[in-house]
Design a protein around this motif. Structure first.
Motif, short mmCIF file in Angstrom:
data_model
loop_
_atom_site.label_atom_id
_atom_site.label_comp_id
_atom_site.label_asym_id
_atom_site.label_seq_id
_atom_site.Cartn_x
_atom_site.Cartn_y
_atom_site.Cartn_z
N GLU A 3 -9.83 6.13 -9.00
CA GLU A 3 -8.74 5.30 -9.51
C GLU A 3 -8.71 3.96 -8.79
OE1 GLU A 3 -3.83 5.41 -9.71
OE2 GLU A 3 -4.92 7.22 -9.15
N ILE A 5 -6.67 0.89 -7.48
CA ILE A 5 -5.29 0.65 -7.07
C ILE A 5 -5.16 -0.73 -6.44
CG2 ILE A 5 -4.68 3.08 -6.83
CD1 ILE A 5 -5.03 2.78 -3.78
N THR A 6 -3.95 -1.28 -6.49
CA THR A 6 -3.70 -2.61 -5.94
C THR A 6 -2.39 -2.63 -5.17
OG1 THR A 6 -2.48 -3.38 -7.88
CG2 THR A 6 -4.86 -3.74 -7.89
N ASP A 7 -2.28 -3.61 -4.29
CA ASP A 7 -1.05 -4.01 -3.64
C ASP A 7 -0.21 -2.82 -3.13
OD1 ASP A 7 -1.96 -6.57 -4.30
OD2 ASP A 7 -0.97 -6.50 -6.24
N ASP A 9 0.62 -0.08 -4.43
CA ASP A 9 0.04 1.25 -4.70
C ASP A 9 -0.83 1.72 -3.55
OD1 ASP A 9 1.28 1.60 -7.13
OD2 ASP A 9 -0.42 0.86 -8.31
N ILE A 10 -1.47 0.79 -2.83
CA ILE A 10 -2.29 1.17 -1.67
C ILE A 10 -1.39 1.82 -0.63
CG2 ILE A 10 -3.78 0.35 0.19
CD1 ILE A 10 -4.63 -1.94 -1.79
N GLU A 12 1.61 3.19 -1.08
CA GLU A 12 2.20 4.44 -1.56
C GLU A 12 1.18 5.57 -1.71
OE1 GLU A 12 4.35 3.20 -5.05
OE2 GLU A 12 5.97 2.33 -3.85
N LYS A 13 0.02 5.28 -2.31
CA LYS A 13 -0.93 6.35 -2.63
C LYS A 13 -1.84 6.73 -1.46
CE LYS A 13 -0.84 5.62 -7.56
NZ LYS A 13 -1.58 5.67 -8.81
N TYR A 108 -10.21 6.18 0.46
CA TYR A 108 -9.83 4.86 -0.04
C TYR A 108 -10.89 3.89 0.46
CZ TYR A 108 -7.93 0.16 0.25
OH TYR A 108 -7.78 -1.20 0.16
N SER A 131 -6.93 -4.91 -3.37
CA SER A 131 -7.34 -3.92 -4.35
C SER A 131 -8.37 -2.98 -3.74
CB SER A 131 -7.93 -4.59 -5.60
OG SER A 131 -9.09 -5.31 -5.28
#
Length: 180
Positions: A3, A5-7, A9-10, A12-13, A108, A131
């Motif tokens: 997936e 992911i950006t900003d 979301d990094i 949080e995820k 990540y 990102s």
């Protein structure tokens, strides 16, 4: 899963949803290391507190970074003495990768340094534009882990042109010459 992911979301995820779930190990690579505050229960705490909690649970933590952290990070670090012996750390001035690997089952890879602005923990108007990708794909994670481990083992050290800037390399040379 693979997936983009950006900003925020990094943050949080990766930081909020995954790191505290580590059961065996957590490997982090970042070129820049600054104080990062994260949500824990209903308050914001230094990310180092999360790492300290993991060390208390006997989770192996490895940290690769390119330069010494700033004074705020150092001040927070001193609040968690178990990190001194419970977290392995290598400073390599050539590290520019940004990676988080958890238990060999989640990774990540992206542009975000381990900073509040990088990981998206700051407010929308203060965070960097970052990102990356998260994955649980075993083949990709193996490749990410191998890159991290090659650096960790110092495979590049003998040929590195930046040894004079690398305190860990100098420490390793001193240890090796004392053994002879």
């Amino acid at each position: 899963m693979f997936e983009f992911i950006t900003d925020k979301d990094i943050y949080e995820k990766v930081i909020c949803d995954r790191i505290e779930q580590a059961k065996r190990f957590l490997w982090i690579a970042t070129s820049d290391l600054k104080d990062l505050y994260v949500r824990k229960s209903n308050k914001m705490v230094p990310f180092l507190e999360i790492l300290s909690d993991l060390v208390s649970e006997h989770i192996e933590i490895r940290l690769l970074h390119a330069k010494e952290p700033g004074p705020a990070f150092r001040k927070d670090f001193d609040k968690y003495p178990n990190l001194i012996t419970g977290m392995e750390r290598i400073l390599c001035p050539r590290v520019h990768l940004k990676t988080v690997i958890i238990d060999g089952s989640f990774a990540y890879v992206g542009s975000a340094n381990l900073t509040g602005a990088g990981m998206g923990a700051k407010s929308e108007n203060k965070r960097n534009f970052e990102s990356g990708f998260i994955t649980d794909d075993k083949k990709n994670i193996e490749k990410i882990m191998e890159q991290f481990d090659r650096i960790w083992r110092g495979n590049h050290c003998k040929k590195c042109m930046r040894k004079k800037y690398c305190s860990d390399y100098m420490d390793m040379q001193a240890i090796n010459s004392n053994k002879q």
